[in-house]
Design a protein around this motif. Structure first.
Motif, PDB file in Angstrom:
ATOM      1  N   ILE A 171      45.436  32.234  29.192  1.00  0.00           N
ATOM      2  CA  ILE A 171      45.289  32.798  30.561  1.00  0.00           C
ATOM      3  C   ILE A 171      44.125  33.893  30.483  1.00  0.00           C
ATOM      4  O   ILE A 171      43.991  34.506  29.706  1.00  0.00           O
ATOM      5  CB  ILE A 171      46.675  33.535  31.057  1.00  0.00           C
ATOM      6  CG1 ILE A 171      47.750  32.758  31.112  1.00  0.00           C
ATOM      7  CG2 ILE A 171      46.327  34.292  32.241  1.00  0.00           C
ATOM      8  CD1 ILE A 171      49.210  33.257  30.954  1.00  0.00           C
ATOM      9  N   ALA A 172      43.318  33.608  31.301  1.00  0.00           N
ATOM     10  CA  ALA A 172      42.090  34.579  31.411  1.00  0.00           C
ATOM     11  C   ALA A 172      41.999  35.127  32.879  1.00  0.00           C
ATOM     12  O   ALA A 172      42.064  34.521  33.803  1.00  0.00           O
ATOM     13  CB  ALA A 172      40.684  33.628  31.253  1.00  0.00           C
ATOM     14  N   ILE A 173      42.185  36.662  32.903  1.00  0.00           N
ATOM     15  CA  ILE A 173      42.360  37.555  34.227  1.00  0.00           C
ATOM     16  C   ILE A 173      41.168  38.058  34.135  1.00  0.00           C
ATOM     17  O   ILE A 173      40.683  38.869  33.354  1.00  0.00           O
ATOM     18  CB  ILE A 173      43.783  38.451  33.959  1.00  0.00           C
ATOM     19  CG1 ILE A 173      44.889  37.484  33.806  1.00  0.00           C
ATOM     20  CG2 ILE A 173      43.450  39.076  35.375  1.00  0.00           C
ATOM     21  CD1 ILE A 173      45.954  38.405  33.371  1.00  0.00           C
ATOM     22  N   ASP A 174      40.524  37.738  35.150  1.00  0.00           N
ATOM     23  CA  ASP A 174      38.935  38.392  35.083  1.00  0.00           C
ATOM     24  C   ASP A 174      38.495  39.158  36.267  1.00  0.00           C
ATOM     25  O   ASP A 174      38.619  38.788  37.573  1.00  0.00           O
ATOM     26  CB  ASP A 174      37.809  37.209  35.123  1.00  0.00           C
ATOM     27  CG  ASP A 174      36.481  37.440  35.096  1.00  0.00           C
ATOM     28  OD1 ASP A 174      36.212  38.642  34.100  1.00  0.00           O
ATOM     29  OD2 ASP A 174      35.613  36.745  35.200  1.00  0.00           O
ATOM     30  N   HIS A 175      38.718  40.500  36.416  1.00  0.00           N
ATOM     31  CA  HIS A 175      38.450  41.537  37.212  1.00  0.00           C
ATOM     32  C   HIS A 175      39.039  41.248  38.338  1.00  0.00           C
ATOM     33  O   HIS A 175      38.470  41.029  39.575  1.00  0.00           O
ATOM     34  CB  HIS A 175      36.638  41.520  37.733  1.00  0.00           C
ATOM     35  CG  HIS A 175      35.898  41.751  36.494  1.00  0.00           C
ATOM     36  ND1 HIS A 175      35.891  43.422  36.115  1.00  0.00           N
ATOM     37  CD2 HIS A 175      34.971  41.220  35.687  1.00  0.00           C
ATOM     38  CE1 HIS A 175      34.969  43.202  34.867  1.00  0.00           C
ATOM     39  NE2 HIS A 175      34.422  42.093  34.901  1.00  0.00           N
ATOM     40  N   VAL A 176      40.351  41.222  38.490  1.00  0.00           N
ATOM     41  CA  VAL A 176      41.272  40.769  39.521  1.00  0.00           C
ATOM     42  C   VAL A 176      41.751  42.261  40.345  1.00  0.00           C
ATOM     43  O   VAL A 176      42.142  43.094  39.499  1.00  0.00           O
ATOM     44  CB  VAL A 176      42.399  40.032  38.955  1.00  0.00           C
ATOM     45  CG1 VAL A 176      43.580  39.958  40.001  1.00  0.00           C
ATOM     46  CG2 VAL A 176      41.844  38.730  38.526  1.00  0.00           C
ATOM     47  N   SER A 177      41.764  42.106  41.617  1.00  0.00           N
ATOM     48  CA  SER A 177      42.086  43.231  42.366  1.00  0.00           C
ATOM     49  C   SER A 177      43.182  42.699  43.479  1.00  0.00           C
ATOM     50  O   SER A 177      42.971  41.248  43.911  1.00  0.00           O
ATOM     51  CB  SER A 177      41.071  43.922  43.176  1.00  0.00           C
ATOM     52  OG  SER A 177      40.467  44.544  42.111  1.00  0.00           O
ATOM     53  N   LYS A 178      44.198  43.288  43.778  1.00  0.00           N
ATOM     54  CA  LYS A 178      45.035  42.885  44.843  1.00  0.00           C
ATOM     55  C   LYS A 178      45.432  43.980  45.781  1.00  0.00           C
ATOM     56  O   LYS A 178      45.721  45.180  45.438  1.00  0.00           O
ATOM     57  CB  LYS A 178      46.336  42.291  44.375  1.00  0.00           C
ATOM     58  CG  LYS A 178      47.377  42.056  45.499  1.00  0.00           C
ATOM     59  CD  LYS A 178      47.167  40.768  46.008  1.00  0.00           C
ATOM     60  CE  LYS A 178      47.937  40.328  47.175  1.00  0.00           C
ATOM     61  NZ  LYS A 178      47.644  39.206  47.875  1.00  0.00           N
ATOM     62  N   ILE A 179      44.980  43.776  47.110  1.00  0.00           N
ATOM     63  CA  ILE A 179      45.360  44.639  48.120  1.00  0.00           C
ATOM     64  C   ILE A 179      46.273  44.090  49.220  1.00  0.00           C
ATOM     65  O   ILE A 179      46.073  42.927  49.698  1.00  0.00           O
ATOM     66  CB  ILE A 179      43.905  45.053  48.980  1.00  0.00           C
ATOM     67  CG1 ILE A 179      42.664  45.750  47.780  1.00  0.00           C
ATOM     68  CG2 ILE A 179      44.070  46.118  50.119  1.00  0.00           C
ATOM     69  CD1 ILE A 179      41.564  45.629  47.977  1.00  0.00           C
TER      70      ILE A 179
END
Ligand SMILES: Nc1ncnc2c1ncn2[C@@H]1O[C@H](COP(=O)(O)OP(=O)(O)O)[C@@H](O)[C@H]1O
Ligand SMILES: [Mg+2]
Lengths: 271, 259
Positions: free
Chosen positions: B8-16
């Motif tokens: 799993i590669a999580i890359d600069h993730v944001s959640k608004i």
């Protein structure tokens, strides 16, 4: 501990509810007794209120006839019930698919609880014929449609969001989400609606017949006998209406137990 | 430090989230690579975005910014490929199904043959020690047993990734420690190397279970620190009482305090 609970898994009523029917039955018998005593003690004239003993003996003098006209009316109630509950259930399913429709229809359906739909009887009589069974079936169908729609819609939308997320994680098809989650979850709500509608339908059919119907109908019989002050006969008709209504209700309750043995209300060890 | 390609590669993730006019930043610029077969815990105070991150990985929600890749696929593709098994804090069993039928549910939805799913569900129940309870209904089981059913159900279709959101949060401390040991033996004994993302509030739980503990902090939700847990496996009660265990618990606690 857990194991001993499992071994008693067969749905059996808890001890305490085995005799739960006693208080209401005793209350009922006491009420009948007081009624009988009051009529005799105060010499209440027959045209005001007949004694229970008189009603029972009138009932027993023509049970076959009362049953025949009762079953005719029950047939109308059942037909209306089937039409109304089926349409209500289908509409609820459509509402789940098209939420916009639900937003319009559900508040309206809830509000319809407050509307005395029986009052539509004369209108349906005009449209479908005053003496026809169709006008009675129409009244009952309208009466039962809305409670079924509201309840089943609530049931279909009742599962916890996580239960839907689970289905999503399985990449489940809409069909499986409906058949394996929404539908079983809605069964308690559906049966609740059917119980309400079983009593509503008998009331609807009898009252609709007050506005006109064929001679062999229970509502017509009650109204005509009361009209000529033959109150014992009218009351014996009411007794038949009660018996049929209660029987209908109990049949639904029995079906409920057959179809939802897992449901919380039948559990032996309730938390 | 990653030798193989990440699972799993999580890359600069944001959640608004936009809830009635005001925007809430649930996750801010989160990056993390997770190796195949790794056991990862997410820990942090309430509202730091642990569940949000898990939901984004599992395609139960979409990021506002950044990308997540799962075995070089989008999370949606991975979900459609049935790569995820999910366990929530509540067991979320279907009341009208027996324990056996609950475990068979995903297999039914996935169109497996009846004989196949029966055998598979039975094997999974055996794995969690509930082979004698297949015919029981969920309400006849204790909370711990229900959660074991829910784990058996998640493992039934052998997903490559197990997402667990505070699965033992509702259990008492004794049951909880037993379930942790059981989870490790199930995970170690699974036929494929299953990658686990485990959300928790409990520091000892995170340290006992994980290869790495991801410490998160709130407002906005972000990764504060990643603590590598170099305790030998298999782990047991001796692990819990070792000095190294206490050192790591302290290290995670310090990271949480700084957040
Ligand atoms: N569906 C949503 N709508 C609006 N805000 C949300 C939603 N889900 C989570 N949040 C907000 O995002 C933040 C992180 O939530 P969550 O991921 O559930 O935190 P945690 O699991 O760490 O307790 C919280 O402030 C929460 O209120
Ligand atoms: Mg959470």
């Amino acid at each position: 501990m857990a194991v001993s609970r499992i071994s008693s898994a067969a749905p059996r009523l808890p001890r305490t509810t085995q005799y739960a029917f006693l208080p209401p039955v005793l209350t009922f018998l006491l009420g009948i007794g007081l009624w009988e005593a009051a009529v005799r003690l105060f010499n209440i004239p027959l045209y005001l209120l007949p004694a229970p003993s008189g009603i029972i003996s009138t009932f027993l003098s023509q049970p076959g006839y009362l049953l025949r006209i009762g079953l005719y009316t029950f047939g109308e109630a059942l037909a209306g019930f089937v039409v109304g509950c089926t349409l209500g259930t289908l509409l609820a399913a459509v509402c789940v698919r098209f939420r916009g429709l639900a937003d319009g229809l559900i508040p309206f359906s809830i509000a319809s609880n407050a509307v005395p739909i029986v009052a539509l009887s004369p209108l349906l009589g005009v449209w479908l014929g005053a003496t026809t069974a169709a006008s009675k079936i129409g009244v009952v169908a309208i009466m039962t449609l809305f409670p079924t729609l509201v309840n089943v819609y609530r049931g279909l939308t009742s599962p916890h969001p996580d239960a839907f997320q689970l289905m999503r994680s399985y990449a489940a098809r809409q069909r499986d989400i409906f058949l394996k989650l929404r539908l079983p979850a809605s069964l308690p709500y559906l049966f609740n609606a059917l119980k309400i509608c079983s009593t509503l339908s008998m009331i609807g059919a009898v009252v609709a017949e007050f506005f006109g119907g064929t001679q062999n109908a229970l509502g017509v019989y009650i109204k005509s006998q009361a009209g000529i002050l033959r109150l014992r006969e009218a009351w014996s008709g009411i007794v038949m209406a009660c018996l049929l209504g209660i029987t209908f209700y109990l049949i639904i309750v029995a079906l409920e137990r057959v179809f939802m043995p897992w449901h919380v209300s039948f559990r032996r060890d309730r938390p | 430090m990653m030798t193989t390609a990440p699972m799993i590669a999580i890359d600069h993730v944001s959640k608004i989230y936009n809830s009635n006019g005001s925007a809430v930043t649930a996750l801010h610029d989160v990056s993390l690579d997770i190796a195949p077969g790794e056991f990862i815990s997410l820990i942090g105070p309430s509202g730091c975005g642990k569940s949000t991150l898990m939901r984004l990985i599992g395609d139960l929600d979409q990021p506002s910014n950044g990308t997540i890749m799962v075995r070089n696929k989008t999370p949606e593709r991975a979900r459609l490929d049935r790569d995820y098994g999910i366990v929530f804090q509540a067991p979320v069993l279907y009341d009208w199904r027996s324990v056996q039928k609950n475990v068979e549910l995903p297999l039914e939805v996935m169109g497996r043959a009846p004989a196949d799913r029966h055998a598979r569900a039975h094997a999974m129940l055996k794995l969690v020690g509930l082979q004698d309870f297949g015919d029981s209904y969920p309400w006849q089981l204790s909370g711990g047993m229900q959660q074991r059913v829910s784990i058996a159900r998640a493992l039934a279709f052998a997903p490559s990734i197990l997402l667990m959101d505070e699965p033992f949060g509702a259990l008492d401390e004794i049951t909880r420690e037993r379930m942790q040991a059981e989870l490790l033996s199930i995970w170690g004994g699974a036929e494929t190397d299953t990658t686990v993302i485990f959300v928790t509030h409990s520091i000892p739980e995170a340290v006992f279970l994980s290869d790495r503990v991801v410490v998160m902090s709130p407002r906005p939700g972000r990764i504060e620190n990643v603590v590598t847990i170099n305790l030998p496996r298999p782990r047991d009660i001796v692990t819990r009482e070792s000095p190294r265990f206490f050192e790591l618990v302290t290290e995670v606690r310090e990271s949480l305090r700084e957040s």
